[in-house]
Design a protein around this motif. Structure first.
Motif, PDB file in Angstrom:
ATOM      1  N   SER A 247       2.138   6.263  -7.154  1.00 56.32           N
ATOM      2  CA  SER A 247       1.181   7.280  -7.596  1.00 56.32           C
ATOM      3  C   SER A 247       1.669   8.755  -7.303  1.00 56.32           C
ATOM      4  CB  SER A 247      -0.145   7.300  -7.069  1.00 56.32           C
ATOM      5  OG  SER A 247      -0.591   5.798  -6.901  1.00 56.32           O
ATOM      6  N   ALA A 248       2.250   9.218  -6.515  1.00 53.99           N
ATOM      7  CA  ALA A 248       2.860  10.501  -6.205  1.00 53.99           C
ATOM      8  C   ALA A 248       3.798  10.605  -7.313  1.00 53.99           C
ATOM      9  CB  ALA A 248       3.382  10.701  -4.944  1.00 53.99           C
TER      10      ALA A 248
ATOM     11  N   GLU B  39       0.788  -1.418   0.126  1.00 58.64           N
ATOM     12  CA  GLU B  39      -0.015   0.057  -0.030  1.00 58.64           C
ATOM     13  C   GLU B  39       0.668   1.110   0.024  1.00 58.64           C
ATOM     14  OE1 GLU B  39      -3.694   2.140   2.670  1.00 58.64           O
ATOM     15  OE2 GLU B  39      -2.715   0.083   3.233  1.00 58.64           O
ATOM     16  N   MET B  40       2.018   1.231   0.699  1.00 56.68           N
ATOM     17  CA  MET B  40       2.846   2.215   0.839  1.00 56.68           C
ATOM     18  C   MET B  40       3.614   2.597  -0.552  1.00 56.68           C
ATOM     19  SD  MET B  40       6.273   2.862   2.922  1.00 56.68           S
ATOM     20  CE  MET B  40       5.307   1.935   4.600  1.00 56.68           C
ATOM     21  N   SER B  41       3.951   1.508  -1.035  1.00 57.52           N
ATOM     22  CA  SER B  41       4.463   1.662  -2.405  1.00 57.52           C
ATOM     23  C   SER B  41       3.706   2.222  -3.283  1.00 57.52           C
ATOM     24  CB  SER B  41       5.074   0.271  -2.873  1.00 57.52           C
ATOM     25  OG  SER B  41       6.181  -0.341  -1.945  1.00 57.52           O
ATOM     26  N   ALA B  42       2.427   1.688  -3.408  1.00 55.65           N
ATOM     27  CA  ALA B  42       1.454   2.170  -4.371  1.00 55.65           C
ATOM     28  C   ALA B  42       1.209   3.790  -4.211  1.00 55.65           C
ATOM     29  CB  ALA B  42       0.177   1.579  -4.345  1.00 55.65           C
ATOM     30  N   SER B  43       1.147   4.297  -3.003  1.00 59.21           N
ATOM     31  CA  SER B  43       1.128   5.771  -2.832  1.00 59.21           C
ATOM     32  C   SER B  43       2.177   6.424  -3.247  1.00 59.21           C
ATOM     33  CB  SER B  43       0.869   5.892  -1.255  1.00 59.21           C
ATOM     34  OG  SER B  43       0.630   7.254  -0.878  1.00 59.21           O
ATOM     35  N   LEU B  44       3.509   6.062  -2.977  1.00 55.62           N
ATOM     36  CA  LEU B  44       4.388   6.754  -3.377  1.00 55.62           C
ATOM     37  C   LEU B  44       4.517   6.547  -4.979  1.00 55.62           C
ATOM     38  CD1 LEU B  44       7.098   5.293  -0.920  1.00 55.62           C
ATOM     39  CD2 LEU B  44       6.178   7.794  -0.864  1.00 55.62           C
TER      40      LEU B  44
END
Length: 450
Positions: free
Chosen positions: A447-448, A440-445
């Protein structure tokens, strides 16, 4: 983020290496693969160790890596991790120093990336030795993990000279691998809030970007063979839904250690008798339990002087205190699986692994109310029947006695105890939860970054 490519860069991975960092690299890769991602671990090991692991094949090609002014051609072993769909890439290197390991991993990442043998979307630098390799990675998202919750000593002048151009020309990175890891990462990960707070005081983190997140993430502990449903060290398996096997483990260990156990006796075990655990206080606390319906089994692991004192205590209290006979690798797991509670004294623990393993085996942690224990464990409240540990506030024999007597009261009520054991097993930290949080953290980063 289903089906992403993850690369875990670590100095060592179990079973090729020992220690919590090596075990963690194995547990995380296994969990990522189980969630449907492509997980690869790049690690170092001696050629002898690599050749002994089933499923690892030596490739014909070598991997070039520069250390100082010398270029090394490293043997490459490739295969699947044990009991996992994760892939292992192992570089043959015999006992490198910290700086050498850092340089070898960085050179290997560059070489393997150039040859298109690794094309990760997410690179995880698992420990300080992966700091330069993380910077060398082509991954869109790069995470720098402190797997033990501790940071290493500053680089010596000789180490800085050996690493040379890998230090990115940054002054802080020339003195600290932590600083180098931060420069190459999108986020830093620690195993607990306490570890994050302690690590933030490291001078190497002073230069990290102000917007670089420092995330606390609980690590799992259920990598094989740590699972009471399948653990070969247990005479009978058990789970939260079927607890009868735990009672069989209790009977087996009572026979093996000649302990006098009644139906309501609290069977207690201990963690390692080490300096960090204040072994003298632990043993003094156990000695104070003589008037109560408590039996204690001690696995002889820790400081030799403390183990000898434990043997003397067992001689003074036969049937109530016993040293586990034998010396097999599974002894600690058998004691954990049989015990009702475990007495832990380490107030410097930044991972909480010992308490997590106890929960996994349905064993009540009795532990100091500090650091990671305070972060993750909830003191049991009899009124609401909530909580999954007994926390004591000071490390003295009197506090230990009081905490164990609280556990004894719970053990005396069969209905409460059975429900509590189920709660303990259900609350144990698992690697799938750790992996899901990293995904989840990797997906957020990611996307950013788009």
């Amino acid at each position: 983020m289903a089906g992403r490519d993850f690369l875990i860069i670590a100095e060592a991975v179990a079973p090729l290496g020992e220690g919590v960092a090596a075990i963690g690299a194995s547990g995380l890769s296994r969990a990522l693969a189980a969630l449907g991602h492509r997980a690869t671990v790049l690690a170092l090991a001696s050629p002898e160790a690599a050749s002994r692991v089933p499923g690892l094949a030596r490739r014909l090609r070598t991997v070039a890596a520069t250390v100082g002014d010398q270029t090394h051609e490293l043997t490459l072993y490739e295969g699947r991790a044990v009991m996992s769909d994760a892939k292992l890439l192992v570089l043959g290197a015999a006992t490198p120093t910290r700086a050498e390991a850092t340089a070898l991993l960085a050179g290997a990442v560059r070489s393997l990336t150039a040859d298109k043998l690794i094309t990760p979307e997410v690179a995880i630098g698992w420990g300080e030795s992966a700091a330069a390799a993380l910077s060398a990675s082509s991954a869109s998202v790069r995470l720098f993990v402190l797997p033990t919750g501790h940071t290493g000593a500053p680089l010596t002048p000789d180490e800085s000279k050996l690493l040379g151009p890998l230090l990115l020309g940054d002054d802080s990175a020339s003195h600290s691998l932590v600083a180098l890891g931060c420069l190459g990462a999108n986020a830093i990960v620690a195993p607990s809030p306490s570890a994050a707070r302690a690590s933030e005081s490291d001078p190497g983190l002073a230069s990290r970007p102000s917007d670089e997140p420092f995330v606390s993430l609980r690590f799992g502990c259920d990598e094989p063979p740590n699972d009471p449903a399948t653990d070969p060290a247990l005479p009978a398996s058990f789970s939260a839904a079927a607890l009868s096997g735990k009672a069989e483990c209790r009977r087996a260990i009572a026979r093996r250690c000649s302990l006098a156990l009644g139906p309501r006796t609290l069977l207690l075990t201990t963690g390692p008798l080490s300096r960090d655990a204040d072994a003298d206080v632990i043993l003094a606390g156990i000695e104070r339990l003589a008037p109560f319906d408590v039996a204690t089994i001690i696995v002889p692991r820790g400081e030799p002087e403390a183990i000898e004192r434990a043997r003397l205590l067992a001689l003074r209290q036969p049937g109530r205190v016993a040293i586990f006979p034998g010396g097999e690798p599974g002894d600690e797991r058998l004691a954990r699986g049989a015990a009702d509670a475990i007495l832990l004294g380490d107030d410097h623990d930044r991972i909480g692994r010992s308490a997590g393993l106890a929960l996994l085996y349905g064993t009540l942690p009795i532990t100091p109310d500090v650091g990671t224990n305070r972060d993750y464990l909830v003191d049991y409240d009899p009124a609401s029947r909530t909580g999954h540990a007994i926390l004591y506030s000071a490390t003295t024999p009197f506090e230990i006695e009081s905490a164990v007597r609280r556990a004894l009261t719970l053990r005396a009520d069969g209905d409460i105890w059975s429900q509590l054991v189920q709660t303990l097993i259900g609350s144990a930290p698992r690697w799938t939860a750790t992996a899901a949080a990293l995904v989840e953290m990797s997906a957020s980063l990611l996307s950013a970054a788009l």
